[in-house]
Design a protein around this motif. Structure first.
Motif, PDB file in Angstrom:
ATOM      1  N   THR A  13       0.826  -1.213   0.000  1.00  0.00           N
ATOM      2  CA  THR A  13       0.000   0.000   0.000  1.00  0.00           C
ATOM      3  C   THR A  13       0.858   1.261   0.000  1.00  0.00           C
ATOM      4  OG1 THR A  13      -1.363  -1.262   1.534  1.00  0.00           O
ATOM      5  CG2 THR A  13      -2.054   0.986   1.097  1.00  0.00           C
ATOM      6  N   ASN A  14       1.872   1.256   0.849  1.00  0.00           N
ATOM      7  CA  ASN A  14       2.751   2.429   0.969  1.00  0.00           C
ATOM      8  C   ASN A  14       4.201   1.981   1.004  1.00  0.00           C
ATOM      9  OD1 ASN A  14       0.790   4.687   1.478  1.00  0.00           O
ATOM     10  ND2 ASN A  14       0.224   3.352   3.175  1.00  0.00           N
ATOM     11  N   MET A  35       5.142   8.746   3.848  1.00  0.00           N
ATOM     12  CA  MET A  35       4.658   7.521   3.219  1.00  0.00           C
ATOM     13  C   MET A  35       4.281   7.789   1.767  1.00  0.00           C
ATOM     14  SD  MET A  35       2.525   6.305   6.470  1.00  0.00           S
ATOM     15  CE  MET A  35       1.453   5.180   5.651  1.00  0.00           C
ATOM     16  N   GLY A 171      -1.207  -4.525   7.310  1.00  0.00           N
ATOM     17  CA  GLY A 171      -1.109  -3.265   6.543  1.00  0.00           C
ATOM     18  C   GLY A 171      -2.424  -2.939   5.872  1.00  0.00           C
ATOM     19  N   GLY A 172      -2.334  -2.318   4.684  1.00  0.00           N
ATOM     20  CA  GLY A 172      -3.538  -1.937   3.967  1.00  0.00           C
ATOM     21  C   GLY A 172      -4.148  -3.124   3.228  1.00  0.00           C
ATOM     22  N   GLY A 200      -6.301  -3.510   5.960  1.00  0.00           N
ATOM     23  CA  GLY A 200      -7.140  -2.364   6.305  1.00  0.00           C
ATOM     24  C   GLY A 200      -8.142  -2.020   5.204  1.00  0.00           C
ATOM     25  N   ASP A 201      -7.798  -2.319   3.942  1.00  0.00           N
ATOM     26  CA  ASP A 201      -8.741  -2.038   2.843  1.00  0.00           C
ATOM     27  C   ASP A 201     -10.046  -2.795   3.066  1.00  0.00           C
ATOM     28  OD1 ASP A 201      -6.651  -0.697   1.769  1.00  0.00           O
ATOM     29  OD2 ASP A 201      -6.275  -2.090   0.112  1.00  0.00           O
ATOM     30  N   GLU A 236     -12.440   5.274   5.017  1.00  0.00           N
ATOM     31  CA  GLU A 236     -11.111   5.075   5.608  1.00  0.00           C
ATOM     32  C   GLU A 236     -10.858   6.094   6.729  1.00  0.00           C
ATOM     33  OE1 GLU A 236      -7.666   5.393   3.050  1.00  0.00           O
ATOM     34  OE2 GLU A 236      -6.362   4.556   4.612  1.00  0.00           O
ATOM     35  N   LYS A 239     -12.687   5.075   9.819  1.00  0.00           N
ATOM     36  CA  LYS A 239     -11.983   3.953  10.455  1.00  0.00           C
ATOM     37  C   LYS A 239     -10.819   4.475  11.305  1.00  0.00           C
ATOM     38  CE  LYS A 239      -8.735   1.976   8.095  1.00  0.00           C
ATOM     39  NZ  LYS A 239      -7.994   1.203   7.083  1.00  0.00           N
ATOM     40  N   LYS A 240     -10.051   5.397  10.730  1.00  0.00           N
ATOM     41  CA  LYS A 240      -8.891   5.918  11.475  1.00  0.00           C
ATOM     42  C   LYS A 240      -9.342   6.681  12.720  1.00  0.00           C
ATOM     43  CE  LYS A 240      -5.762   6.368   7.550  1.00  0.00           C
ATOM     44  NZ  LYS A 240      -5.088   7.342   6.688  1.00  0.00           N
ATOM     45  N   SER A 243     -10.080   4.656  15.767  1.00  0.00           N
ATOM     46  CA  SER A 243      -8.955   4.147  16.560  1.00  0.00           C
ATOM     47  C   SER A 243      -8.698   5.039  17.770  1.00  0.00           C
ATOM     48  CB  SER A 243      -7.684   4.085  15.713  1.00  0.00           C
ATOM     49  OG  SER A 243      -7.796   3.057  14.777  1.00  0.00           O
ATOM     50  N   GLY A 310       2.559  -2.198  10.643  1.00  0.00           N
ATOM     51  CA  GLY A 310       1.485  -1.965   9.673  1.00  0.00           C
ATOM     52  C   GLY A 310       0.428  -1.048  10.261  1.00  0.00           C
ATOM     53  N   GLY A 311      -0.037  -0.107   9.435  1.00  0.00           N
ATOM     54  CA  GLY A 311      -0.939   0.950   9.901  1.00  0.00           C
ATOM     55  C   GLY A 311      -2.200   0.440  10.586  1.00  0.00           C
ATOM     56  N   SER A 312      -2.701  -0.731  10.161  1.00  0.00           N
ATOM     57  CA  SER A 312      -3.973  -1.207  10.714  1.00  0.00           C
ATOM     58  C   SER A 312      -3.849  -1.706  12.148  1.00  0.00           C
ATOM     59  CB  SER A 312      -4.544  -2.329   9.843  1.00  0.00           C
ATOM     60  OG  SER A 312      -4.686  -1.867   8.531  1.00  0.00           O
ATOM     61  N   THR A 315      -5.643  -0.259  15.424  1.00  0.00           N
ATOM     62  CA  THR A 315      -7.016  -0.583  15.819  1.00  0.00           C
ATOM     63  C   THR A 315      -7.032  -1.091  17.267  1.00  0.00           C
ATOM     64  OG1 THR A 315      -7.315  -1.287  13.537  1.00  0.00           O
ATOM     65  CG2 THR A 315      -9.035  -1.942  15.084  1.00  0.00           C
ATOM     66  N   ASP A 337       3.744   2.214  10.766  1.00  0.00           N
ATOM     67  CA  ASP A 337       3.879   2.391   9.317  1.00  0.00           C
ATOM     68  C   ASP A 337       5.342   2.517   8.910  1.00  0.00           C
ATOM     69  OD1 ASP A 337       1.208   2.580   8.257  1.00  0.00           O
ATOM     70  OD2 ASP A 337       1.009   4.427   9.421  1.00  0.00           O
TER      71      ASP A 337
END
Ligand code: AMP
Length: 588
Positions: A13-14, A35, A171-172, A200-201, A236, A239-240, A243, A310-312, A315, A337
């Motif tokens: 993703t990034n 990123m 991750g994403g 995360g997608d 998205e 979702k963020k 958190s 990983g960004g997710s 959560t 990330d």
């Protein structure tokens, strides 16, 4: 000057590029920030776009944009882009070239070498394709390292001896979990599992589906591609937000129109609803955690640390679920990330012979939170500690949590702010408190949001907001991260130890602390308010209570009134706890 070697996380993703030099880790920023979205595209004039601009056109021009090329690395069939087609390593080379340019622009000199990370499960041909991508981008790939190894390296840069860590990387678009073994200077991935199509997608897609259902119910079923792109982005963002806070308000204006009247979307999503939606996906990742432990021949107790990558992994429910499995909090003090890129840069610096120091970030050494009625180890308590900002969170940080009033028509709530790790708030240090007065005339379960913000100077700001009206009260507490506080925490612990002995420490209750303390305290104003609210609540249940419960409640109310007259806080607390317990069980 020895030649610099970059560390690159070439992600699905990034992607990020980092450099470690003179004891300092730098994630190098380009026009998209730290990123770089791993997207490649062509604009209207067929100019190459890499990163944010390519990502932004993805929904509108999917035929002219490529995302998630990492999933295809190692395949020999080309992918179409505009009029031409390219091998996956050629597309990855465009991303790497862009990262190289970003680094050279920022550093002011050319760089020719890099360490690049890949997932632990990558086959030889996938690793070879990554190496080729680097070469095409004008980079000599001095080493390819596994992503979990990179994360472990940066978390454990000063490690000595043997240790086993579990790296959970969500991750994403991908999920991987690995068991990594450290043996002095050797770091080895001993087992790895994952799902190349979970990330995360998928969380975003669930929120998007919910929004689309709402839009259809509102009578707007065919919406434009642009509107679709906005909805995806809004999902998205929501979702963020979830958190860090208990609700997200999703508002998108003018998504469509009918008869010249614009259609505006407005949906509120609560964290608990969202958590229910993602639970099956989290369950799936936990199945992989169990599989990887099995493959490594370990049980959860054989793991010394859990590292989040990983960004997710921001959560909260995911962190709680892992804590439950392993009985210890996962570590997240490094940006999830960026820590793989940082690990690659650390490996690069080791290859160039740099001296390595621990990678330090500013974190809070304590947990901050408040208290509520609840359960401690299955026992009812008036003083359950509810952490809001957890120990080792990078600062500055802002988090909020949802609370409910206990009594009908409760006008006042008291917010007590505690610092510490004990489940019982009274065992932690109270660093401040305040009253929120003038709440609305509502039945119990009026929603109050408590918001905690801690900055890097150790200033803690706590607000309480009545959700229906926005009524807000707050306090600012200076110097919460001081040695003095640390000392008083130690003193509180010592006191408990003296009172109950080592082994009982974990399980004592509010009641036992208060009665165990021989110095009687006077009843504070806020405690009186709490007692009155509790009495009101009990009275409101008289009609539905059985005879025994009602009699018990009447006796307790009389005794509470007397304790208030006698100004005896210890007795009052004991009685309130008994009364709350009856109410609690009647309500549940
Ligand atoms: P990565 O592939 O590691 O860069 O992770 C990207 C994924 O992390 C995307 O799905 C993001 O939406 C997700 N993400 C980023 N920040 C958060 C957050 N605060 N809470 C939940 N997911 C997040």
């Amino acid at each position: 000057m020895t030649e610099k070697i970059l560390g690159i996380d070439l992600g699905t993703t990034n992607s990020e590029v980092a450099l470690y030099e003179n004891g300092t880790m730098t994630i190098i920023e380009g026009p998209d920030g730290k990123m770089l979205p791993s997207y490649v595209g062509l604009d209207d004039s067929d100019n190459l776009l890499v990163g944010g601009p390519a990502m932004n056109q993805f929904v509108l021009y999917p035929e002219k944009t490529i995302k998630s090329i990492k999933r295809l690395m190692g395949q020999t069939s080309p992918v179409p882009l505009g009029e031409s087609s390219y091998l996956p390593q050629e597309i990855s080379a465009m991303i790497l070239r862009h990262l190289k340019n970003i680094a050279e622009t920022s550093l002011g000199y050319p760089v020719h070498k890099a360490v690049i990370t890949v997932p632990a499960f990558f086959s030889d041909s996938q690793r070879q394709a990554t190496r080729e991508a680097g070469q095409m981008a004008g980079l000599e790939v001095v080493k390819i390292i596994n992503e979990p190894t990179a994360a472990t390296l940066v978390y454990e840069s000063n490690h000595k001896g043997a240790k086993r860590v579990l790296v959970y990387d969500l991750g994403g678009g991908t999920f991987d979990v690995s068991v990594v073994e450290l043996q002095d200077d050797v770091i080895e991935v001993i087992a790895s599992h994952g799902n190349n199509n979970l990330g995360g997608d998928d969380f975003d897609a669930l929120i998007e589906k919910l929004l689309m259902t709402q839009i259809e119910e509102d009578g707007f079923s065919d919406i434009s591609r642009q509107a679709q792109a906005r909805i995806r982005r809004a999902a998205e963002n929501a979702k963020k937000q979830l958190s860090n806070q208990p609700f997200a308000l999703i508002e998108e204006e003018y998504l469509s129109e009918r008869d010249g009247i614009p259609y505006n979307l407005s949906v509120e999503l609560a964290r608990h609803e969202y958590e229910e939606m993602i639970t099956p996906l989290l369950d799936e990742t936990l199945d992989s955690v169990h599989l990887v432990l099995k493959d490594a021949g370990l049980t959860s107790s054989g793991i010394d640390e859990i590292l989040l990558v990983g960004g997710s992994t921001r959560t909260p429910l995911l962190q709680q679920r892992l804590e439950k499995v392993f009985g210890k909090a996962p570590r997240f003090e490094l940006d999830p990330d960026l820590c793989v890129a940082a690990g690659a840069a650390l490996q690069a610096a080791m290859i160039s012979g740099e001296e390595i120091r621990a990678v330090l970030v500013d974190v809070t050494p304590y947990t901050f939170g408040t208290s509520a009625i609840g359960e401690i180890d299955g026992e009812f308590s008036l003083n359950m500690f509810v952490p809001v900002i957890k120990k080792n969170s990078p600062i500055p940080v802002t988090r909020s949590e949802l609370f409910y009033t206990a009594a009908d028509f409760q006008h006042t709530v008291e917010i007590k702010v505690y610092q510490g790790e004990a489940k019982n708030a009274l065992e932690n240090i109270e660093v401040g408190s305040f009253l929120v007065e003038g709440l609305s005339e509502l039945p119990s379960k009026n929603e109050i949001i408590a918001k905690f913000s801690l900055d890097s100077n150790g200033i803690l700001q706590v607000s309480a907001i009545e959700k229906v009206t926005g009524l807000e009260k707050s306090i600012t507490i200076d110097n919460v991260i001081t040695d003095e506080n640390r000392d008083s925490l130690d003193q509180a612990r010592d006191k408990i130890r003296q009172l109950f002995g080592e082994e009982e420490q974990e399980n004592y209750t509010a009641e036992s602390i208060e009665t165990g303390d021989s110095t009687s305290k006077n009843v504070g104003n806020s405690r009186k308010v709490q007692a009155e609210a509790l009495i009101d609540k009990a009275r409101s249940l008289f009609d539905t209570a059985g005879d025994d419960d009602r009699e018990d409640m009447i006796d307790l109310i009389e005794n509470i009134d007397q304790a208030l007259v006698d100004d005896n806080e210890n007795l009052l607390l004991e009685l309130m706890e008994e009364l709350s317990e009856i109410i609690f069980y009647m309500e549940s």
